[in-house]
Design a protein around this motif. Structure first.
Motif, PDB file in Angstrom:
ATOM      1  N   GLN A  40      23.446  -2.445   7.211  1.00  0.00           N
ATOM      2  CA  GLN A  40      24.381  -1.482   6.632  1.00  0.00           C
ATOM      3  C   GLN A  40      25.701  -2.110   6.226  1.00  0.00           C
ATOM      4  OE1 GLN A  40      23.703  -1.962   9.811  1.00  0.00           O
ATOM      5  NE2 GLN A  40      24.897  -0.674  11.210  1.00  0.00           N
ATOM      6  N   LYS A  43      24.366  -5.631   3.545  1.00  0.00           N
ATOM      7  CA  LYS A  43      23.835  -5.239   2.241  1.00  0.00           C
ATOM      8  C   LYS A  43      24.511  -3.967   1.717  1.00  0.00           C
ATOM      9  CE  LYS A  43      20.567  -8.395   1.729  1.00  0.00           C
ATOM     10  NZ  LYS A  43      20.519  -9.311   0.560  1.00  0.00           N
ATOM     11  N   TYR A  46      24.842  -3.930  -2.048  1.00  0.00           N
ATOM     12  CA  TYR A  46      23.511  -3.732  -2.642  1.00  0.00           C
ATOM     13  C   TYR A  46      23.089  -2.270  -2.527  1.00  0.00           C
ATOM     14  CZ  TYR A  46      18.446  -4.324  -3.326  1.00  0.00           C
ATOM     15  OH  TYR A  46      17.139  -4.212  -3.772  1.00  0.00           O
ATOM     16  N   ALA A  47      23.394  -1.661  -1.376  1.00  0.00           N
ATOM     17  CA  ALA A  47      23.034  -0.258  -1.159  1.00  0.00           C
ATOM     18  C   ALA A  47      23.761   0.644  -2.145  1.00  0.00           C
ATOM     19  CB  ALA A  47      23.355   0.157   0.273  1.00  0.00           C
ATOM     20  N   THR A  51      22.092   2.961  -5.133  1.00  0.00           N
ATOM     21  CA  THR A  51      22.141   4.404  -4.881  1.00  0.00           C
ATOM     22  C   THR A  51      23.000   5.102  -5.928  1.00  0.00           C
ATOM     23  OG1 THR A  51      23.947   4.047  -3.292  1.00  0.00           O
ATOM     24  CG2 THR A  51      21.734   4.265  -2.411  1.00  0.00           C
ATOM     25  N   PHE A 115      18.961   4.976   7.540  1.00  0.00           N
ATOM     26  CA  PHE A 115      18.165   4.108   6.669  1.00  0.00           C
ATOM     27  C   PHE A 115      16.733   4.025   7.189  1.00  0.00           C
ATOM     28  CE2 PHE A 115      16.351  -0.199   6.416  1.00  0.00           C
ATOM     29  CZ  PHE A 115      16.145  -0.297   5.051  1.00  0.00           C
ATOM     30  N   LYS A 312      13.967   1.373  -0.922  1.00  0.00           N
ATOM     31  CA  LYS A 312      14.941   1.739  -1.948  1.00  0.00           C
ATOM     32  C   LYS A 312      15.457   3.159  -1.723  1.00  0.00           C
ATOM     33  CE  LYS A 312      14.702  -0.040  -6.032  1.00  0.00           C
ATOM     34  NZ  LYS A 312      14.351  -0.392  -7.430  1.00  0.00           N
ATOM     35  N   LEU A 315      17.910   3.296   1.288  1.00  0.00           N
ATOM     36  CA  LEU A 315      19.298   2.913   1.048  1.00  0.00           C
ATOM     37  C   LEU A 315      20.202   4.116   0.859  1.00  0.00           C
ATOM     38  CD1 LEU A 315      18.694  -0.077  -1.417  1.00  0.00           C
ATOM     39  CD2 LEU A 315      19.348  -0.230   0.999  1.00  0.00           C
ATOM     40  N   ILE A 318      22.107   5.046   3.996  1.00  0.00           N
ATOM     41  CA  ILE A 318      23.376   4.342   4.214  1.00  0.00           C
ATOM     42  C   ILE A 318      24.482   4.999   3.403  1.00  0.00           C
ATOM     43  CG2 ILE A 318      24.582   2.137   3.875  1.00  0.00           C
ATOM     44  CD1 ILE A 318      21.899   0.732   4.355  1.00  0.00           C
ATOM     45  N   THR A 454      11.463  -3.675   5.213  1.00  0.00           N
ATOM     46  CA  THR A 454      12.755  -4.169   4.728  1.00  0.00           C
ATOM     47  C   THR A 454      12.657  -5.627   4.301  1.00  0.00           C
ATOM     48  OG1 THR A 454      13.905  -2.650   6.225  1.00  0.00           O
ATOM     49  CG2 THR A 454      15.186  -4.476   5.321  1.00  0.00           C
TER      50      THR A 454
END
Length: 461
Positions: A40, A43, A46-47, A51, A115, A312, A315, A318, A454
């Motif tokens: 969390q 990444k 990235y999350a 999103t 997540f 995906k 995410l 998060i 993951t």
């Protein structure tokens, strides 16, 4: 009778929100964070990219599913509600400003928990007899842990049905009536003696609208929430940011109160709140009430998404906890603490404390806008949790139960508009606590599946 119910609930509440819930929530969240190397945080960028970027996709979902955007809006409809407004106010009143710190702690660990819940829900979902995707804790227990753990799935579904009537409906309607009545009283349109009548009218109106939406199924729920959630969040954030800017000079002292109150609440509340554990308990309980990390409920909505990648979609878990607790709950806390409104520590408070914060700074005119925002928050939560309860009922009794359940759930709105707020909140938190235990046991046991999915996702992306 009411005193008996209150006493029994207090015993159950003190037990479930004592050692069991604290160990499960903090322990599982920390365990998952360590196993995923604090995904969390590591990444987080990235999350957000995967999103926020996907939120603006407007593809059509296949039959029996909803789009990823509608899924996250339905889940946010359940999380971004009165827990952010009335729940935060109640946590500060009972646990002191330090309760906000413990909300943050539960949120940081809860990002990873949610997540995992969403990832498992999409991975282990199935189709019902109507061709709709169904998933959530009941199904990842059933399909992930096997028949010997079915009792855990049934336990979750039973607690879920009990919880949705209070957490998802009654407390939300209570907040709607409080918001509307505050605005009407500020403008002299009604007097205090008339509030009982207005509450009943509001309750009946909400019951009718909720029934019409829920009976339309998951696609109608998705269409409503994708329009309502962005509107309510934008309105509330704009009002909150304005207040924070106007009182910016007091921000350092407010954060000092929060950090000091987390470990020494008596020093901030003048001795009214003296228990460190009470501050932590209220912060974590109301944090979970708000962001639902550990409850598993949000994963029920995500299981309906038209997606083939569980990670995906995970995410979004998060992203939701970050938006819900770190952004909106913190904003509510700042609204209350920066406004200078008198906080009656040690008493049960709700949305009226947050509204008082707004009106203290802006004046009575803002009560109209806060009433609208809070009605949107609460109503969206009623819709989101209606889906959760329906899925729990369907798991136990089959699809034939859906119509009777939706009608019963809608009628609870009338009760929620007219009963005592304190008892409703306490009972709701009790059932929330009981939901966390079977869900977090399952998430812990299925953590190797989350780790494997993951790892595979990030190797391919």
């Amino acid at each position: 009778m009411l005193e008996t119910i209150t006493s029994i609930n207090k015993l159950l509440y003190d037990f479930i929100w004592g050692v069991p819930a604290m160990v499960c929530i903090i322990g599982v969240g920390l365990y998952l964070s360590i196993r995923t190397h604090f995904l969390q945080i590591r990444k987080f960028g990235y999350a957000l990219k995967n999103t926020i970027g996907r939120i603006f996709e407007r593809k059509h979902a296949k039959e029996g599913a909803i789009t990823p955007f509608q899924a996250v809006c339905t889940a946010l409809a359940g999380t971004v509600g009165t827990g952010n407004i009335a729940g935060v106010a109640g946590a500060i009143a009972v646990g002191g400003p330090g309760a906000v710190f413990w909300m943050w702690v539960s949120a940081i660990l809860g990002m990873c928990t949610k997540f995992a819940e969403v990832t498992l829900a999409v991975h282990f979902r199935e189709e019902n007899e109507n061709g709709e995707y169904v998933g959530g804790p009941m199904y990842y227990i059933k399909n992930g842990l096997g028949s010997k753990w079915m009792w855990l799935a049934y336990m979750y579904a039973v607690f879920g049905i009990c919880a949705v009537f209070g957490t998802g409906n009654a407390t939300q309607v209570n907040t709607i009536t409080a918001s509307i009545n505050t605005a009407l009283l500020n403008y002299g349109l009604i007097d205090k003696q008339s509030t009982a009548g207005s509450n009943l009218i509001i309750g009946i109106f909400i019951a009718i609208i909720v029934a019409l939406i829920l009976i339309g199924g998951v696609k109608r729920i998705g269409r409503v929430t994708e329009k309502l959630v962005p509107l309510m969040a934008l309105l509330y954030i704009l009002l909150g940011c304005g207040l924070i800017v106007l009182r910016a000079e007091y921000i350092p002292s407010v954060f000092t109160m929060i950090f000091q109150g987390a470990f020494s609440p008596a020093a901030v509340t003048g001795g009214v709140v003296g228990s460190f554990f009470l501050s932590m308990q209220k912060g974590i309980a109301r944090g979970i009430f708000s962001n639902e990390a550990g409850l598993g409920t949000g994963s029920i909505a995500h299981a309906c998404a038209d997606t083939s990648d569980p990670v995906k979609q995970g995410l979004f878990g998060i992203f939701e906890v970050f938006m819900d607790t770190i952004i909106i709950c913190t904003m509510t806390a700042l609204i209350i603490l920066l406004s200078g409104v008198t906080i009656p520590y040690g008493t049960t408070m709700g949305a009226e404390l947050t509204i008082s914060g707004f009106t203290t700074v802006y004046g009575n005119w803002v009560s109209i806008f806060t009433a609208i925002a809070m009605c949107c928050f609460a109503f969206s939560t009623i819709i989101g949790w209606g889906l959760y309860g329906a899925r729990c009922a369907e798991f136990l009794f089959g699809s034939k139960i859906l119509l009777p359940f939706n009608i019963a759930y809608s009628l609870i709105s009338i009760i929620g508009a007219t009963v005592n707020l304190g008892l409703i909140w306490n009972m709701s938190e009790t059932f929330n606590g009981f939901m966390t235990v079977p869900n977090l046991i399952a998430v812990f046991l299925l953590s190797p599946v989350v780790i494997e999915l993951t790892k595979k996702h990030f190797e391919e992306n």
